[in-house]
Scaffold this motif. Structure first.
Motif, PDB file in Angstrom:
ATOM      1  N   ARG A 197      12.432   7.564 -10.336  1.00  0.00           N
ATOM      2  CA  ARG A 197      11.962   7.112 -10.061  1.00  0.00           C
ATOM      3  C   ARG A 197      11.960   5.860  -8.595  1.00  0.00           C
TER       4      ARG A 197
ATOM      5  N   SER B 190       8.828  12.067 -11.073  1.00  0.00           N
ATOM      6  CA  SER B 190       8.995  13.273 -10.244  1.00  0.00           C
ATOM      7  C   SER B 190      10.208  13.911 -11.272  1.00  0.00           C
TER       8      SER B 190
ATOM      9  N   GLU C  34       0.740  -0.954   0.348  1.00  0.00           N
ATOM     10  CA  GLU C  34       0.025   0.118  -0.083  1.00  0.00           C
ATOM     11  C   GLU C  34       0.870   1.268   0.208  1.00  0.00           C
TER      12      GLU C  34
ATOM     13  N   HIS D 118       7.209   8.915  -7.788  1.00  0.00           N
ATOM     14  CA  HIS D 118       7.656   8.450  -9.075  1.00  0.00           C
ATOM     15  C   HIS D 118       6.996   9.388 -10.605  1.00  0.00           C
TER      16      HIS D 118
ATOM     17  N   TRP E 131       4.623  -1.892 -12.726  1.00  0.00           N
ATOM     18  CA  TRP E 131       5.107  -0.115 -12.843  1.00  0.00           C
ATOM     19  C   TRP E 131       6.641  -0.071 -13.792  1.00  0.00           C
TER      20      TRP E 131
ATOM     21  N   PHE F 152       4.167   5.692  -6.220  1.00  0.00           N
ATOM     22  CA  PHE F 152       4.087   5.068  -7.482  1.00  0.00           C
ATOM     23  C   PHE F 152       3.844   6.420  -8.044  1.00  0.00           C
ATOM     24  N   ARG F 153       1.641   6.742  -7.218  1.00  0.00           N
ATOM     25  CA  ARG F 153       1.550   7.525  -7.195  1.00  0.00           C
ATOM     26  C   ARG F 153       1.234   9.088  -7.121  1.00  0.00           C
ATOM     27  N   THR F 154       2.964   9.361  -6.578  1.00  0.00           N
ATOM     28  CA  THR F 154       2.948  10.427  -5.639  1.00  0.00           C
ATOM     29  C   THR F 154       4.837  11.192  -5.989  1.00  0.00           C
TER      30      THR F 154
ATOM     31  N   SER G 163       2.388   1.489  -3.470  1.00  0.00           N
ATOM     32  CA  SER G 163       1.223   1.952  -3.823  1.00  0.00           C
ATOM     33  C   SER G 163       1.415   3.845  -4.494  1.00  0.00           C
ATOM     34  N   GLU G 164       1.418   3.787  -2.755  1.00  0.00           N
ATOM     35  CA  GLU G 164       1.139   5.920  -3.190  1.00  0.00           C
ATOM     36  C   GLU G 164       2.625   6.685  -3.172  1.00  0.00           C
TER      37      GLU G 164
END
Ligand SMILES: [Zn+2]
Length: 506
Positions: free
Chosen positions: A216, A210, A198, A208, A242, A204-206, A201-202
């Motif tokens: 990455r 940038s 979990e 990753h 991913w 990756f959403r925020t 995943s957060e």
């Protein structure tokens, strides 16, 4: 770093090492046209669009930026502290079990910047930072590392590494050596697979992607013996989803090979294969104590290995069978490992040692690695290990412009000049690095950082070090009683015969 790359740059008249697959590593006179961060032309006498900035590079060697396939920024303030310690004992102080508080956010920023500065200064444009920050996984802290690398302009894969099995269960003979009351002190509550997935995943959403895509996230369960199978498989699933590396430590030390006999019937790699944990996304750190069948499975699966030859030498871990790994089809890359086991981020040091000690990893006509093989491991091999082979690692039209300009007249490594590739491996130490470009932007130009205030950052680190080291010395004292216990574990493991050895015979 938010400003956009220059619209167009022409590097003119350089001696270019493209590192293109299948070609000998030899310089050819060429211009390189870079537009919007990407190489759009490479050849002789290129014409450039109006407004192009021209960089005269006659007499300069231009090569792809180096890729450091394995490091831990967590160790960056511990350089120069430990020697003559095997991994299992060294861990007591580099990753203390007791009394260690995580550094504050500004220290995290400075530590990451120091990694980036030393890397860039030595021609490294891409790093794989297996960031280890126990006991928590925290977006603000990880974000601080990402932002520091963004500030430096470097390309990076960054993890939030973890283990989630009781440490003493991951090392043969540990439970029988450690007194029960001490065992209780070392058995911490550990992160579950679902909770970690979990968190990832957060990330990756925020975070990753940038830094204009340069930064990455990667998955980095510490090692198959240190993580539950649920965690290993959850990480694999995320890595595949991913398309990022699945980075894990495999068979670094002899004690781990003995442990593998007990926990995995002799082969961690077979265990990984049986549980669907081998594939081209896998980046194994070390792979020193792999056996013949392991090597074959690794080649068939197309895994990458980061050979951290210097760290393996410092910790006395042994020499990976690199000739056979390469011949089996394994993708070879090079890493410095952390600054507590090396103790620098200068990949040129690893390159030189890799060339030299590779001769000791094989016998008879199977000689060590060629200069070309070593340089490819440090560039295209690293890019593939980072799953960025279409982005970086070689100078080809369509790839991002991640490159290093070397001035052979800086320092003495190329005087006299006989063979560029060979002298890059056996003579150069980073002194000839003049300029460094990432994504088409000069990060270092004519020996100076273009954005970072290097002197101010280094001065701030030096200011903060006395207090940091005062506290770390207390932590060392608190953990010192564990060292003889781990030494005894290693002695017992050393007494167990193995079918092969990876240390030099005495
Ligand atoms: Zn490592």
């Amino acid at each position: 770093m938010s400003n956009n790359p220059a619209s167009a740059i022409l590097i003119r008249g350089a001696d270019v090492l493209t590192m293109t697959a299948g070609e000998k590593v030899t310089p050819r006179r060429a211009d390189i046209l870079i537009e919007a961060g990407r190489i759009t032309g490479l050849g002789e006498d290129l014409t450039a669009p109006d407004g192009t900035q021209t960089v005269e590079a006659a007499g300069r060697v231009v090569m792809p930026g180096l890729v450091n396939a394995h490091l831990h920024s967590s160790e960056m303030f511990l350089r120069g502290r430990y020697q003559r310690m095997p991994l299992e004992s060294w861990l007591c102080w580099s990753y203390p079990f007791l009394g260690s508080g995580p550094p504050d956010l500004e220290m995290l920023r400075l530590r990451s910047l120091l990694v980036a500065i030393e890397s860039l200064r030595s021609g490294v444009t891409m790093i794989s930072d297996d960031f280890f920050d126990p006991p928590t996984h925290d977006l603000e802290r990880l974000g601080t590392v990402f932002r520091a690398y963004d500030e430096a302009g470097i390309r990076a894969n960054v993890s939030s590494g973890l283990m989630n099995l009781p440490y003493l269960d991951t090392l043969a003979h540990a439970r029988e050596v450690f007194p029960v009351e001490i065992q209780a002190q070392l058995d911490f509550p550990l992160t579950g697979a679902a909770e970690y997935a979990e968190y990832c995943s957060e990330v990756f959403r925020t975070l990753h992607g940038s830094g204009d895509g340069r930064l990455r996230y990667m998955l980095a369960p510490s090692g198959p013996q240190r993580c539950s199978i649920e965690l290993m498989q959850a990480c694999r699933d995320l890595a595949r989803q991913w398309q990022v590396p699945y980075h894990t430590h495999v068979l670094e030390t002899r004690s781990q090979a003995v442990t593998a006999e007990i926990l995995f019937g002799g082969s961690i790699v077979r265990f990984m294969s049986e549980h669907g944990l081998l594939g081209p996304e896998v980046l194994m750190a070390h792979a020193v104590w792999v056996n013949d069948n392991d090597i074959e499975m690794m080649g068939e699966a197309g895994v990458s290995v980061s050979w951290n030859a210097l760290a393996n030498l410092k910790l006395g871990s042994g020499l990976a069978p690199v000739r056979r790994l390469l011949d089996a089809g394994v993708n070879l890359s090079l890493g410095t490992d952390g600054a507590s086991s090396n103790d620098t981020m200068r990949l040129f040091d690893v390159i030189r040692v890799a060339g030299l000690v590779s001769t000791a990893t094989c016998q008879g006509p199977d000689f060590g690695l060629t200069s070309d093989e070593v340089l490819k491991a440090a560039t295209t091999g690293g890019a593939k290990a980072a799953m960025l082979e279409k982005t970086t690692g070689s100078l080809e039209v369509g790839k991002q412009a991640d490159l290093v300009i070397l001035d052979p007249s800086r320092g003495t490594a190329f005087t006299p000049l006989s063979d560029v590739a060979s002298q890059l491996v056996y003579c150069e130490n980073g002194s000839a690095v003049e300029s460094v470009m990432i994504d088409g932007r000069f990060v270092i130009r004519d020996g100076c950082f273009t954005d970072l205030d290097e002197d101010a950052i280094l001065a701030e680190i030096r200011d903060r070090m006395p207090a940091f080291l005062r506290q770390h010395r207390q932590v060392e004292a608190q953990n010192a009683f564990l060292v003889p216990l781990f030494n005894e574990v290693i002695r017992r493991c050393d007494a167990v015969p193995l079918p092969f050895e990876r240390r030099l015979p005495t």
